[in-house]
Design a protein around this motif. Sequence first.
Motif, PDB file in Angstrom:
ATOM      1  N   ALA A  69       6.893   9.140  -1.379  1.00 14.08           N
ATOM      2  CA  ALA A  69       7.426   9.283  -0.017  1.00 14.08           C
ATOM      3  C   ALA A  69       6.956  10.613   0.568  1.00 14.08           C
ATOM      4  O   ALA A  69       6.982  11.638  -0.098  1.00 14.08           O
ATOM      5  CB  ALA A  69       8.947   9.227  -0.048  1.00 14.08           C
ATOM      6  N   GLY A  70       6.500  10.584   1.800  1.00 15.91           N
ATOM      7  CA  GLY A  70       6.067  11.794   2.486  1.00 15.91           C
ATOM      8  C   GLY A  70       4.613  12.176   2.252  1.00 15.91           C
ATOM      9  O   GLY A  70       4.152  13.182   2.783  1.00 15.91           O
ATOM     10  N   SER A  71       3.881  11.382   1.475  1.00  9.80           N
ATOM     11  CA  SER A  71       2.471  11.693   1.208  1.00  9.80           C
ATOM     12  C   SER A  71       1.639  11.550   2.483  1.00  9.80           C
ATOM     13  O   SER A  71       1.635  10.496   3.117  1.00  9.80           O
ATOM     14  CB  SER A  71       1.917  10.750   0.138  1.00  9.80           C
ATOM     15  N   ARG A  92       2.183   7.003  -8.785  1.00 12.68           N
ATOM     16  CA  ARG A  92       1.967   7.051  -7.343  1.00 12.68           C
ATOM     17  C   ARG A  92       1.161   8.293  -7.005  1.00 12.68           C
ATOM     18  O   ARG A  92       1.324   9.340  -7.627  1.00 12.68           O
ATOM     19  CB  ARG A  92       3.299   7.079  -6.612  1.00 12.68           C
ATOM     20  N   VAL A  93       0.328   8.165  -5.985  1.00 14.29           N
ATOM     21  CA  VAL A  93      -0.459   9.309  -5.540  1.00 14.29           C
ATOM     22  C   VAL A  93       0.431  10.213  -4.697  1.00 14.29           C
ATOM     23  O   VAL A  93       1.115   9.746  -3.775  1.00 14.29           O
ATOM     24  CB  VAL A  93      -1.702   8.865  -4.744  1.00 14.29           C
ATOM     25  N   ASP A 147      -3.628   6.329   4.885  1.00 19.87           N
ATOM     26  CA  ASP A 147      -4.141   5.069   4.348  1.00 19.87           C
ATOM     27  C   ASP A 147      -3.418   3.881   4.989  1.00 19.87           C
ATOM     28  O   ASP A 147      -4.038   2.910   5.426  1.00 19.87           O
ATOM     29  CB  ASP A 147      -3.964   5.071   2.826  1.00 19.87           C
ATOM     30  N   VAL A 148      -2.084   3.958   5.070  1.00 14.53           N
ATOM     31  CA  VAL A 148      -1.290   2.883   5.671  1.00 14.53           C
ATOM     32  C   VAL A 148      -1.608   2.754   7.161  1.00 14.53           C
ATOM     33  O   VAL A 148      -1.741   1.643   7.688  1.00 14.53           O
ATOM     34  CB  VAL A 148       0.219   3.111   5.433  1.00 14.53           C
ATOM     35  N   LEU A 187       0.836  -1.200   0.000  1.00  8.13           N
ATOM     36  CA  LEU A 187       0.000   0.000   0.000  1.00  8.13           C
ATOM     37  C   LEU A 187       0.873   1.252   0.000  1.00  8.13           C
ATOM     38  O   LEU A 187       0.644   2.182  -0.772  1.00  8.13           O
ATOM     39  CB  LEU A 187      -0.940  -0.002   1.205  1.00  8.13           C
ATOM     40  N   SER A 188       1.888   1.287   0.829  1.00  6.51           N
ATOM     41  CA  SER A 188       2.787   2.438   0.918  1.00  6.51           C
ATOM     42  C   SER A 188       3.483   2.714  -0.412  1.00  6.51           C
ATOM     43  O   SER A 188       3.701   3.862  -0.790  1.00  6.51           O
ATOM     44  CB  SER A 188       3.825   2.204   2.009  1.00  6.51           C
TER      45      SER A 188
END
Length: 194
Positions: free
Chosen positions: A83-85, A167-168, A91-92, A77-78
């Motif tokens: 990174a840093g979102s 990636r979001v 979510d995680v 999921l991550s």
Amino acid sequence: MDPRRLLPALAAVACACVVATLVVTLVPWRDASPGVGRPPVPASVPGAPSDLRPAAVLADWDAARAAAWSAGDPSALSALYVAGSRTGAADVRLLRHYGSRGLRVTGLTTQVLALDVVRRTPSRLVLVVTDRVVGGLAVGGSTPVALPADRATTRRVVLRRSGGGWRVVETSVPAGDHARAAASTAVTSSSSKS
């Protein structure tokens, strides 16, 4: 703690992802500059590689997210977020909370009601997605618990191409939609307490 109390937050995150997928798929591209119009271009351009079609990008991303939730895999999921979102961290965190209680969430389904491509470059997508969560089941306890249905919510979703995938970066509620999002959350929250 009753696992049904976590359902509104999970439903909101799932809804944002599904809406983003549908928005990319169903809404024509629009220039982000005010007053500058272009002829509508379908979000999915025939013959374009799937990794360049916003709707396909969002659909693939949503499928990977649903798989990570179903597997209860925080690492997978991550990896779907930069990174840093903050969106990714939330979510995680929620996935880990479910996992700490021995629960997994299967069948996450988000219905995209509208998709507007605000900006599309080879490495960045900015979408405005209206969606709602229409499915999902928390399993692993004595009895499976259905996630509550969510009201439609509009979110701005920013994706970045990184390491061969999308990636979001973040999701956010557009400025004019905060009241509607709060109303949606209040209804979803109260439905989980019934």
